[in-house]
Design a protein around this motif. Sequence first.
Motif, PDB file in Angstrom:
ATOM      1  N   TYR A 189       0.820  -1.220   0.000  1.00 12.10           N
ATOM      2  CA  TYR A 189       0.000   0.000   0.000  1.00 12.10           C
ATOM      3  C   TYR A 189       0.848   1.261   0.000  1.00 12.10           C
ATOM      4  CZ  TYR A 189       0.710   0.035   5.105  1.00 12.10           C
ATOM      5  OH  TYR A 189       1.266   0.050   6.352  1.00 12.10           O
ATOM      6  N   ARG A 190       2.153   1.110   0.217  1.00 12.61           N
ATOM      7  CA  ARG A 190       3.023   2.287   0.194  1.00 12.61           C
ATOM      8  C   ARG A 190       3.456   2.674  -1.219  1.00 12.61           C
ATOM      9  NH1 ARG A 190       4.886   4.431   4.796  1.00 12.61           N
ATOM     10  NH2 ARG A 190       4.269   3.374   6.716  1.00 12.61           N
ATOM     11  N   GLY A 191       2.960   1.952  -2.201  1.00 12.72           N
ATOM     12  CA  GLY A 191       3.346   2.279  -3.589  1.00 12.72           C
ATOM     13  C   GLY A 191       2.183   2.785  -4.423  1.00 12.72           C
ATOM     14  N   LEU A 192       1.202   3.381  -3.795  1.00  9.36           N
ATOM     15  CA  LEU A 192       0.000   3.811  -4.520  1.00  9.36           C
ATOM     16  C   LEU A 192      -0.118   5.334  -4.530  1.00  9.36           C
ATOM     17  CD1 LEU A 192      -2.447   1.253  -2.842  1.00  9.36           C
ATOM     18  CD2 LEU A 192      -1.213   0.996  -5.000  1.00  9.36           C
ATOM     19  N   SER A 193      -0.641   5.876  -5.620  1.00 12.32           N
ATOM     20  CA  SER A 193      -0.858   7.330  -5.703  1.00 12.32           C
ATOM     21  C   SER A 193      -2.293   7.629  -6.142  1.00 12.32           C
ATOM     22  CB  SER A 193       0.137   7.964  -6.686  1.00 12.32           C
ATOM     23  OG  SER A 193       1.447   7.729  -6.235  1.00 12.32           O
ATOM     24  N   PHE A 194      -2.699   8.846  -5.845  1.00  7.64           N
ATOM     25  CA  PHE A 194      -4.099   9.255  -6.012  1.00  7.64           C
ATOM     26  C   PHE A 194      -4.168  10.416  -6.994  1.00  7.64           C
ATOM     27  CE2 PHE A 194      -7.938  11.521  -4.868  1.00  7.64           C
ATOM     28  CZ  PHE A 194      -8.822  10.547  -4.448  1.00  7.64           C
ATOM     29  N   PHE A 195      -5.003  10.264  -8.026  1.00  4.86           N
ATOM     30  CA  PHE A 195      -5.070  11.275  -9.078  1.00  4.86           C
ATOM     31  C   PHE A 195      -6.507  11.720  -9.339  1.00  4.86           C
ATOM     32  CE2 PHE A 195      -1.636   8.315 -10.017  1.00  4.86           C
ATOM     33  CZ  PHE A 195      -0.547   9.167 -10.152  1.00  4.86           C
ATOM     34  N   LEU A 196      -6.611  12.963  -9.807  1.00  2.00           N
ATOM     35  CA  LEU A 196      -7.882  13.451 -10.330  1.00  2.00           C
ATOM     36  C   LEU A 196      -7.822  13.346 -11.848  1.00  2.00           C
ATOM     37  CD1 LEU A 196      -8.107  16.657  -8.117  1.00  2.00           C
ATOM     38  CD2 LEU A 196      -8.944  14.344  -7.628  1.00  2.00           C
ATOM     39  N   LEU A 197      -8.940  12.954 -12.431  1.00  2.00           N
ATOM     40  CA  LEU A 197      -8.902  12.552 -13.830  1.00  2.00           C
ATOM     41  C   LEU A 197     -10.095  13.122 -14.574  1.00  2.00           C
ATOM     42  CD1 LEU A 197      -7.728  10.522 -15.958  1.00  2.00           C
ATOM     43  CD2 LEU A 197      -9.224   8.800 -14.911  1.00  2.00           C
TER      44      LEU A 197
END
Lengths: 391, 391, 377, 377
Positions: A189-197
């Motif tokens: 879970y430390r390799g995830l990122s959050f984006f707006l699309l």
Amino acid sequence: MDFAFTPEEEAFRKEVREFVDREFPPKWREHALDFFSNAGGPYDEQWSLHRAMAKKLGAKGWLSLAWPKEYGGRNSMLLQHILAEELSYYRFPGLDPFGVGMLAPMLLKSGNEEQKKRHLPGIAKGETMWCEFLSERDAGSDLASLQTRAVEDGDYFVINGQKCWTTAAHRADWGFIIARTDPEAVPNYRGLSFFLLDMKTPGISIIPIANMAGESEFNEVFFDNVRVPKENLVGGKNRGWFVVMGVLDFERSCIPAYGIARRNLDDALEYARKTKPIASALRNRLAELIVECEITRLVHYRAIWMLDKGLIPNYEAAMTKVYGLEVNQRVTATVCQVLGHYGVLTEGSKWAPLDGQAPSRYLRSIGNTLEAGSSEVDRIVIAQRGLGLPR
Amino acid sequence: MDFAFTPEEEAFRKEVREFVDREFPPKWREHALDFFSNAGGPYDEQWSLHRAMAKKLGAKGWLSLAWPKEYGGRNSMLLQHILAEELSYYRFPGLDPFGVGMLAPMLLKSGNEEQKKRHLPGIAKGETMWCEFLSERDAGSDLASLQTRAVEDGDYFVINGQKCWTTAAHRADWGFIIARTDPEAVPNYRGLSFFLLDMKTPGISIIPIANMAGESEFNEVFFDNVRVPKENLVGGKNRGWFVVMGVLDFERSCIPAYGIARRNLDDALEYARKTKPIASALRNRLAELIVECEITRLVHYRAIWMLDKGLIPNYEAAMTKVYGLEVNQRVTATVCQVLGHYGVLTEGSKWAPLDGQAPSRYLRSIGNTLEAGSSEVDRIVIAQRGLGLPR
Amino acid sequence: MDFSLTEEQEMLRKAARDFLATECPKKLVREMAKDERGYPLELWQKLSEVGWLGLIIPEEYGGSGASFFDLVVLLEEMGRACLPGPFFSTVVLGGVTILETGSDEQKQELLPKLAQGKLLLTLALTEPSARYSADGIQTKAVQENGSFLIQGTKLFVPDAHVSDYLICAARTKETGIPEEGVTLFLVDAKSPGINCTLLETVVGDKQCEVTFDNVKVPRQNILGKLNEGWSVLEKVLEKATVAQCAEMVGGAKQVLEMTVDYAKQRVVFGHPIGSFEAIQFNCADMLIDIDGCSFITYEAAWRLSEGLPATQEVAMAKAWASEKFRRVATISHQIHGAIGFCEDHDLPLYFKRAKTWEVNFGDANFHLDKIATMAGI
Amino acid sequence: MDFSLTEEQEMLRKAARDFLATECPKKLVREMAKDERGYPLELWQKLSEVGWLGLIIPEEYGGSGASFFDLVVLLEEMGRACLPGPFFSTVVLGGVTILETGSDEQKQELLPKLAQGKLLLTLALTEPSARYSADGIQTKAVQENGSFLIQGTKLFVPDAHVSDYLICAARTKETGIPEEGVTLFLVDAKSPGINCTLLETVVGDKQCEVTFDNVKVPRQNILGKLNEGWSVLEKVLEKATVAQCAEMVGGAKQVLEMTVDYAKQRVVFGHPIGSFEAIQFNCADMLIDIDGCSFITYEAAWRLSEGLPATQEVAMAKAWASEKFRRVATISHQIHGAIGFCEDHDLPLYFKRAKTWEVNFGDANFHLDKIATMAGI
């Protein structure tokens, strides 16, 4: 303790009811509308109505009630909850659970000022509709195992992969997505990122999935070299898990289970009053459900009260969801039983009571304990965080 | 399929009923007798009666019905089951669950000829009463982790340690015990041996434990250098686990849950008939329990039928126990509810219906799903062995 | 006691499973839910060819002379397969009624055609009150010039839209006792005055509203005796109820198999979910429910097959199957998660049938009430 | 809305928990179950000294003038501790009745003594019919020379064996309407004609059969108005019912805490059983049940405290607590295994109380029936 609302709160509830009464187009009153299924109903008009009503709610300032005053809110979860309770009871559309319920708190907590300025007003005005890309076919309860990749490329991240069960993807203007930016990270879970699309970005293809109630809310969505500008990264690279988890307790408190369940129950009670005597076992069952709805209501106000006090409801938030939605499942099943043979008749049948909606509400409720974190996950939250049982 | 009994089977059942009717001392008819609690009842007379009736059952040849003909049996699980069903329904004592139900099949399967010759007749005649030393305080469901040691010493094994929850240890003539003979064995169940133990052997001390129904069936038993002759080792050294497990399916089929539960239910039905109208929800509940008792009966005859066909019921045997005893728990709880306020009155109260036994039967039933392998273990057997789900 | 099927029954079961796997894939089931007729004509023809339409019809009337229990074995497989079409209405509701009460002449005329797949039947019993007790029959038939005129509305009539004849239960005499004065009429579905409308249902099975507006039926079309139809209906309803339970048992067994397969194969947090204790407990409970429903259904079917009284056993079977099939299907959904919630998954087919079959021939409350009354409480 | 206790209530809760931990160990609870009086006199004196006997008595009558909600907070702790003795009968059944309907003179005379621990009271309400509706009152009181003569049998009367006065509900007029013609009498327990017998109960609480054989009661011992006692009883029963729920909530909370502690510490197959999924689900369900019972009880108590109508909330609270405390205790036994099945474990104390308290003031069915009637079905 105090179980009363203030005069201001009562006045707000009254205002909402009057608004609903005034704005609800008569032809939709007894129809297929539902708090959950505005995006998936069989009619395009339903979504148009949802958008139109969102704008009216926005104009009243009701889509940002829970926000801090500096962002135009009234800093009151209680008012937001009263609104949601009333709208869900009257099956009134316009409240976007993804924008208002999920993304706004995420941005307020983890977004930078620019992101807030750019995206919050559209939500507050009811102009921008959102969808969420979290689950994948093989990553539901075990979200951290997700496989969709995002790779840096200059000023962009390039997303490849697929998401599933995305409600309203085919209707939404924007989406938020969590993707893997570091495949080597341990724990994963430390390799995830959050984006707006922006949903108009090239490379997104959407395949609708009908649910068993016949509604097409869900979609499977494929990402083929979808380029997201870096300014749309929220919370920092590889920090996506924390963006999502940071508002989980908040989100769990956002589903107005009481309004949904109590309205369904009231339908059954009204029918039962007209057709009594009903079987004594069903009479007993309905009385139990009256109690269960009241408990749903109380358990929920406890979590809301905590949020407004600045406390973090963790197990309390999970309880609102698992209990309330299981109650609604029991209610919808009982509604059908009260209708007896008539409980299998669907929309369009002249013999169908309650506009033929009872069976589809029953079918739809099955999904309630699967989506947005299953009942199993909620129970584990209650056991581990509420009671301190070991992992 | 055929759900009828043969004329011979019907005749046998009739003979058992006539026997019960003839032999049951009138003063005990409505009293505290119970299939489970002959050893633990508040009265010494109860145990004397149990022994006396065992001898009468033995004289009829009814304690060895399931045994092969060469050991004096009739090779019929069905007849043994009919007997157990009737005795438990009429709450008639005399059937030793440990000797008849557990040890005899173990000896028949794993004992040598000498052991069979020495110990089977006492069981068949109803003269020797047995108890079983399996569970320890820290080894119940996880039986293989037990700590009681047996060390070879010449012609003896010397046992040290303690056992717990031993029903009737304070009354029994003999016991059978499983103890650790190889503490290094991996997996741990490969280091256990099985012994027969004369309860008069020096070094055994017994501390009674009253259960919550106020009965003293259970005991904690301490072994202090208890010397067991090697001829009393059954199945070979370090083979004790297999002695126990080899008959588990058989044992699980031996608890006549239908007789127990149906009698309790009939008590409630009779009371309800006299005092009607009862609450409609309870009427519904009693009807459900009538169905549940019938299912208990059928599920049990399926397992018995398999045994007589030479098939091994594994999940089927577990189901007879977990389902039947949970049904009995529901029955005893409902009996109390039917009695309402009167359901809290115990023996000795002139106002107490059903001789004041309803509350103690309710309390006692709580133990049913804990002893002789908990319901959890039974469900796992059903899931893994019945449905093939992975361990 | 014997808990095994006969060799012939095992063969029938296997033949049915194989046949239905080929001839009744789930794609067909889904298509037929939207089809107006509701079944493919070829499939009906094949059901006749393999001898299942005439399974319980005596050989003298062109059938196979099998037992009611044999039919239950077959129906369990049909429930497993969600077979669409008028098998239940023609063979159980129609066939059993004619076998129970038809004159030899009527049997000679109707049963061979039924076995050959050339005659579709149904029973027009329930009315807007939706009750299975005698007082639910309010449709009237009055005598006029040696014929009867039927007036009334029947509701939830299965497959009336394709039936050649409707067996209509109508009141021919008012005595104040609901069980008296009911007569069964064999009504040509094309008679003037009959109006048949398909109802929209959750399963897409073909239930109909049938109105009778002074429909003329000749006297010789009475099945059994004038005014004495209710006792026949009681027998027919007992068999129909158990037949319904058999389909439910089959459906529930299929659901459990699907669930176990899925639980073995679906991996979460690195383990198949079927290894989780809570899922194992759930599956164990499903098996307990299903074994219970099976045995009580088989016992009732065996008693009916043997001609023994079975009123209590029938009520037990339907009370249990109604609750438990629904519970099994609900638990299965929870285990399947989102994938099972999709319309094109097989599971919803069963979940919807569990709902529909729950109310057919009386729900759990109806039957529990019967059981309580029989127990004198 | 406010889901927190006031600072004073938190202090009361803590004081009660500490006091009871010291003064009411489980050993005492077990002893008192077998003791004929059922409580130690010193403990009663201490309860008076800390001010809890007079908690809700206005200051003018020698009490602390706290609210009914405060009493509920205290009772929850007493339920947790399984406090033996006549607190409930004296303070709730007796005290509340006198507060609701006593004349100023009666209050002046009785309440200060009650607060000082010098007066024990109870309510003699139920009879062999064991009903809480007005038609359950069949005991008669007839007027004679300015006094009343009471004749009848009261059953399940708590602590009558030690009470100084029994508040007896008797029928003084027959109008055909059960709610009319009921009068409350303050009866000296030593009056000739009273016979009190302890009943054997599962908890060892002190429930009594009290027979009234022409017991003479002076007219001035009427509480409230002649023939108008039922409406007072309705109010008293609402408070008593919620008070009972508070004890149940306390008991259930204690059971859950014991269960969680045990599940953390008991190791099977190398892991604490509290880490097993099925145990976690069980414990989560227990907490859901308990939070639900708490809030509905608190809501009812708050309404009563505020003088708002609470009939529906009271029925909800008791319907729920009756079912859920029993369920919580049953699950706890399954988790505790054999150790909890022993008589000297604490758990059986709660399991038995769950059974007893379930029926006091009406069981779940009684209250669900009320709720259904209020909902118009």
